[in-house]
Design an enzyme around this catalytic site. Sequence first.
Site, mmCIF file in Angstrom:
data_model
loop_
_atom_site.group_PDB
_atom_site.id
_atom_site.type_symbol
_atom_site.label_atom_id
_atom_site.label_comp_id
_atom_site.label_asym_id
_atom_site.label_seq_id
_atom_site.Cartn_x
_atom_site.Cartn_y
_atom_site.Cartn_z
ATOM 1 N N GLY A 1 97.234 86.383 97.856
ATOM 2 C CA GLY A 1 95.787 86.443 97.640
ATOM 3 C C GLY A 1 95.081 85.329 98.385
ATOM 4 N N ASP B 1 93.492 88.021 88.926
ATOM 5 C CA ASP B 1 92.182 88.682 88.999
ATOM 6 C C ASP B 1 91.365 88.366 87.746
ATOM 7 O OD1 ASP B 1 92.656 90.073 91.491
ATOM 8 O OD2 ASP B 1 94.145 91.190 90.355
ATOM 9 N N GLU C 1 105.217 89.638 93.002
ATOM 10 C CA GLU C 1 104.657 88.486 92.278
ATOM 11 C C GLU C 1 105.259 88.392 90.880
ATOM 12 O OE1 GLU C 1 100.534 89.444 92.445
ATOM 13 O OE2 GLU C 1 100.174 88.120 94.152
ATOM 14 N N LYS D 1 87.329 84.122 87.035
ATOM 15 C CA LYS D 1 88.488 84.805 86.450
ATOM 16 C C LYS D 1 88.705 84.391 84.998
ATOM 17 C CE LYS D 1 89.174 85.643 90.989
ATOM 18 N NZ LYS D 1 90.399 85.308 91.594
HETATM 19 O O1 DER Z 1 96.859 90.541 94.136
HETATM 20 C C1 DER Z 1 97.180 89.577 93.423
HETATM 21 O O2 DER Z 1 97.944 89.671 92.452
HETATM 22 C C2 DER Z 1 96.510 88.248 93.667
HETATM 23 O O3 DER Z 1 97.349 87.188 93.292
HETATM 24 C C3 DER Z 1 95.238 88.236 92.832
HETATM 25 O O4 DER Z 1 95.627 88.413 91.487
HETATM 26 C C4 DER Z 1 94.457 86.964 93.008
HETATM 27 O O5 DER Z 1 93.878 87.016 94.280
HETATM 28 P P1 DER Z 1 92.702 85.995 94.655
HETATM 29 O O6 DER Z 1 93.309 84.614 94.569
HETATM 30 O O7 DER Z 1 92.346 86.368 96.070
HETATM 31 O O8 DER Z 1 91.597 86.219 93.684
#
Ligand code: DER
Length: 232
Positions: A30, A88, A107, A125
């Site tokens: 991410g 998210d 992940e 978040k």
């Molecule tokens: O896709 C994923 O699981 C990412 O880790 C997401 O959960 C977080 O992405 P971001 O740091 O761009 O918000």
Amino acid sequence: IMAEEAKKLAAYAAVDNHVQNNQVVGVGSGSTIVYAVDRLAERVRLEKLNIVCVPTSFQARQLVLQHGLPLSDLDRHPELDVAIDGADEVDAGLTLIKGGGGCLTQEKIVAACAKQFIVIADYRKDSAALGEQWKKGVPVEVIPMAYVPVSRRIARRFGGEAALRMAVSKAGPVVTDNGNFILDWKFEGAQNWKEVNMHIKMIPGVVETGLFVGMAERAYFGMEDGSVRVRD
Ligand code: DER
């Protein structure tokens, strides 16, 4: 401060507080994790840290390689000291929605192999309950040939609707790093996330859900006022 600055604050706090010498570090995917990898590389250079990194996606692997960090994998290191990743959305009980970037399966595997799983995120978040701020639903990785029956069964059993995630820079559906499709399940109302996760996971054709229940040790949130909030 802006969300990007808040991401950086959370990322730096997590790397500084949870990464020591001679450790195996799981690297998430991410946009927030980019700051964490920057900080990891800086600390390796400044402190001569000896670490190896296990990525959770093609994106994470590229980040590790681009920063010249030692790359490893679960064959060599099936047990990690710490995994750091974004989310998210994070609720009051540290249940996460992940998979906005489509990398949820690797992940979750890497997070599960780590002694400590640390979440980094900006204030957007930080929710009391899932769905308050994140409106795109719970990602579910599915075997391509099964996405229609799986989508129907999720909607029938749990309500809402589970839509196939379509790609933007490619014709057709998003294809994950594992060669699968993603359904985004737009749920309605509060759920028993432990139960829902287990039941969705049991549906034939489901590879993984973006519900990380009881996995995160701690979350670091970069806040709008420039502070860092920690949730255990
Ligand atoms: O896709 C994923 O699981 C990412 O880790 C997401 O959960 C977080 O992405 P971001 O740091 O761009 O918000």
